[in-house]
Design an enzyme around this catalytic site. Structure first.
Site, PDB file in Angstrom:
ATOM      1  CG  ASP A  91      -2.179   0.840   0.923  1.00 50.24           C
ATOM      2  OD1 ASP A  91      -3.200   0.664   1.594  1.00 50.24           O
ATOM      3  OD2 ASP A  91      -2.104   1.687   0.010  1.00 50.24           O
TER       4      ASP A  91
HETATM    5  C1  GLC Z   1      -4.338   4.295  -0.334  1.00 50.91           C
HETATM    6  C2  GLC Z   1      -5.202   3.154   0.156  1.00 50.91           C
HETATM    7  C3  GLC Z   1      -5.319   2.018  -0.812  1.00 50.91           C
HETATM    8  C4  GLC Z   1      -5.285   2.574  -2.222  1.00 50.91           C
HETATM    9  C5  GLC Z   1      -3.887   3.133  -2.463  1.00 50.91           C
HETATM   10  C6  GLC Z   1      -3.766   3.785  -3.842  1.00 50.91           C
HETATM   11  O1  GLC Z   1      -3.520   4.746   0.718  1.00 50.91           O
HETATM   12  O2  GLC Z   1      -4.899   2.604   1.409  1.00 50.91           O
HETATM   13  O3  GLC Z   1      -6.534   1.337  -0.528  1.00 50.91           O
HETATM   14  O4  GLC Z   1      -5.555   1.551  -3.165  1.00 50.91           O
HETATM   15  O5  GLC Z   1      -3.508   4.069  -1.461  1.00 50.91           O
HETATM   16  O6  GLC Z   1      -4.602   4.877  -3.930  1.00 50.91           O
END
Ligand code: GLC
Length: 748
Positions: A286
């Protein structure tokens, strides 16, 4: 003679070419992957593990980096996120084609509940308990996204959540692993369609692996501490369901699990996901979570963070740059084997081949198809149907609802009546070129579209969503007094739930409940719409207002869908996928709890029992709850057997009758209780459900099958077992509204 030899040579040459072509075609994806891998330098391999955010929007803390195009040209980047539209994706892909090996970029995007056509937030869709509707929603989202250059959505979010203080509860399917698993499967199937590589399919991404929804205190990014049994019994099943449905990718989570950050958690990613479950796709971290292991205090620096994450099975690095900056050195220092790097690279290249990007890097960049798909009128029609199915009727005293379209004067009051983008929820994709005022049907417009042209619709805002300004009350009260019926639309702002939106106070914000009280005091009949991304607390409203609809955030078609339900063109059928607490002090509160050694028999039983001395144990609205404009009778429960061996099954049949005057749909829920177990078992667990449509006066017989799988649980050794003993069977219209009961015995 010479001409004969030449002809023979030409023949042989053509044959050789053709056989090469056939071999090339026949080459399996792994063979193709290996053929590319062999050509790659270490730097190019590490490049495939590196994902950057595009520069025009962000869904996390941004690292300014103006050198991305050069890095892509050098093959140092494998994927971009937050890059949308055929123009933009084509321009970045062209740069990637300038690299030495021309390995195409992957474009990922949070297409959580719709791309251009925004559907209800996932928690609202979960309330529909309509798996076909949920799958169709994901299917349309994928069709529009894939037509717009996107290869991969960071969805479905399958985190089980039992704490509505956590803002991301809006993004999942609620508190129950059985319902959550079926919805995970439906969403993966919807996103990935018939086959990856089709131009209407995107890779799904089961996230956030794992147990992110159990953050202590409901505070986003906080620690998670739980037994392996609870992890396996409640939080892992939706991920396994997503994997079994073919999810191409997983995303790990920000939280630590029992002291080890998920991103560097070998037990989760290697032992369970890639080992026991044999997952062949790839895992993306993430946003920045690899580097965040330094903040966790699990590693000293980015060098150690990269070592921990790649060793634990985190294949692609979203935005932390730890892999780019450290993996080459780690290989040189013999801390990371090239085999470990190759495994991650191969997993990613495999998906690029499956998507067909090596054959045609621009296959998803067709501007004509993009315009056709994002403007397909069928999509908003389906979005309206899914939205209406997601609306929960919480209360309808004296059958105030549905309203008559010929009502002479309606007052529509509240801060959300005329809002546009609020209806989209937190995770909507917002395209700069779209005029959302033309795309979104506001709640005001929806009611106007519905009522008789001779009817009068009055408006007053009354108050803001939050803050304590009551200056608008007087006007709202006067407006209400002129009307025959008052509809009040209140709730959260859409950015009050979602990522990094945990709230300690989940009461209706601001002075909205005081506005409701003031309007109610006029004596006019009142209907309240509550718009939110989470369960809110609104006890006075729930106890005093005659009719309440929980409208979540319903997307582009919110206004028409709400009007369909308000005026009876759709009979509400949704059921809560998550428990609604009376107060924050009850949280975590969920239906499938253990009995304890001192269960309270009722609210007044406080004599050394497990209960609050100042509040009921029971929720305000229980899991599985939702009313209809008609009523359903349950009868004639039959079990084919009362004693079964573990290899046998029970056929459960019952009749459902629609005793009302209008057709409607009922979600018939079946709960089991394993009375005695080597591990204590919940007082009830959802084991199956059926959503059935019945015309007025119609009766249908429905059948469920109880088999070994539905009687199994994880024992102390984490073995999936059944144990002989007695089981209670409960058939309900909610987890608390049990209409029929029986019991049976499992014998050795
Ligand atoms: C965010 C979220 C994740 C998302 C990623 C890209 O922090 O936690 O769910 O897919 O970043 O946007």
């Amino acid at each position: 003679m010479r001409s004969k030899c030449f002809i023979q040579f030409c023949f042989l040459f053509l044959f050789a070419i053709q056989s090469q072509f056939i071999i090339a075609q026949k080459k399996s994806f792994p063979q193709k992957v290996d053929s590319v891998l062999r050509l790659m330098t270490l730097e190019e391999k590490i490049g495939q593990l590196n994902q950057y955010n595009d520069d025009w929007t962000a869904t996390g803390p941004v690292t300014v980096d103006n050198d991305k195009a050069n890095q892509i040209r050098k093959g140092q980047v494998g994927s971009l996120l937050n890059c949308m539209g055929t123009d933009r994706t084509k321009s970045w892909q062209k740069i990637a084609m300038q690299s030495r090996l021309k390995i195409p970029l992957l474009f990922g995007q949070d297409v959580i509940h719709g791309y251009k056509t925004t559907f209800p937030i996932p928690l609202a869709e979960a309330a529909s308990w309509d798996l076909e509707a949920i799958q169709s929603s994901a299917r349309i989202a994928a069709t529009e996204a894939a037509a717009s250059g996107i290869h991969w959505t960071f969805a479905p979010m399958v985190d089980i959540a039992r704490d509505p203080r956590w803002g991301r509860v809006m993004e999942g399917a609620g508190e129950d692993p059985y319902l959550g698993s079926l919805i995970a499967k439906a969403r993966v199937k919807g996103f990935q369609g018939n086959k990856l590589g089709n131009v209407d399919a995107v890779m799904a991404c089961a996230k956030h692996f794992a147990a992110y929804g159990a953050a202590i205190g409901g505070r986003d990014y906080n620690s998670v501490d739980m037994s392996d049994r609870l992890l396996w019994e409640v939080y892992l099943p939706p991920f396994k369901a997503a994997l079994d449905a073919g999810a191409a990718t997983f995303m790990n989570s920000f939280n630590d699990l029992n002291g080890i950050p998920a991103t560097g958690n070998k037990y989760l990613q290697r032992d369970i996901l890639k080992g026991k479950w044999n997952f062949e796709g790839f895992v993306v971290s993430d946003w920045g979570s690899i580097g965040e292991m330094i903040n966790h205090g699990n590693v000293k620096n980015s060098y150690e963070a990269a070592l921990s994450a790649i060793t634990a099975g985190s294949d692609m690095d979203m935005e932390s740059r730890c892999y780019k900056d450290n993996l080459a050195q780690l290989v040189k220092d013999k801390k990371v084997s090239i085999e470990l790097i190759d495994d991650a690279v191969k997993r990613i290249l495999q998906k690029k081949f499956e998507l067909g990007l090596f054959d045609d890097p621009f296959k998803f960049c067709n501007a004509e198809r993009e315009q056709k798909e994002i403007n397909n009128p069928e999509h908003s029609k389906i979005a309206r149907e899914v939205a209406a199915k997601s609306i929960v009727l919480l209360k309808n005293k004296n059958h105030l609802l549905p309203l008559s379209k010929n009502t002479k004067t309606i007052a529509f009051i509240g801060p959300l009546v005329k809002e546009e983008k609020q209806n989209l929820g937190f995770w909507s994709v917002e395209l700069p070129e779209i005029d959302y005022s033309k795309l979104i049907v506001t709640q005001w417009q929806g009611v106007k579209n519905k009522i008789n042209k001779n009817s009068t619709l009055l408006y007053a805002k009354g108050c803001d969503i939050d803050g304590n300004n009551k200056d608008g009350f007087a006007e709202a009260i006067e407006t209400a007094k002129q009307a025959d019926i008052v509809i009040i639309s209140v709730g959260e702002r859409r950015d009050m739930s979602g990522e990094a939106k945990s709230r300690s106070n989940i009461h209706l914000p601001g002075v909205q409940e005081e506005l409701i009280k003031a309007i109610q005091a006029t004596g006019k009949p009142v209907v309240v719409l509550i718009n939110a991304g989470r369960p809110l607390i609104f006890n006075w409203t729930a106890d005093n207002v005659p009719a309440i609809l929980y409208t979540w955030w319903l997307g582009c078609e919110a206004g028409d869908a709400i009007a369909d339900v308000l005026f009876g063109d759709y009979n509400p059928s949704a059921k809560l996928p998550i428990t609604f607490p009376r107060e924050e002090g009850q949280i975590p509160i969920y239906y499938s709890h253990f009995n304890t050694g001192r269960p309270a028999r009722n609210d007044s039983d406080l004599n050394y029992v497990s209960a609050y001395t100042d509040l009921s144990n029971s929720p305000k609205f229980p899991f599985g709850y939702g009313l209809s404009y008609t009523n359903f009778q349950y009868s004639n429960l039959q079990l084919s057997k009362k004693k079964i061996k573990s290899n046998e099954k029970i056929e459960v049949t019952l009749n459902i009758s629609n005793n009302g005057k209008v057709s409607g749909e009922e979600v018939v829920q079946i709960y089991l209780r394993d009375k005695v177990g080597s591990i204590v078992r919940p007082v009830k667990e959802l084991k199956d459900f059926a959503k059935i449509k019945l015309n007025a006066g119609e009766t249908k017989t429905i059948k469920f099958i109880i088999d070994k799988e539905k009687l199994s649980f994880y024992n102390q050794q984490l073995k999936w077992v059944v144990e002989p003993g007695d089981f209670d069977l409960m058939i309900g219209s909610s987890s608390e509204d049990i209409r029929l009961k029986d019991s049976f015995e499992l014998i050795r």
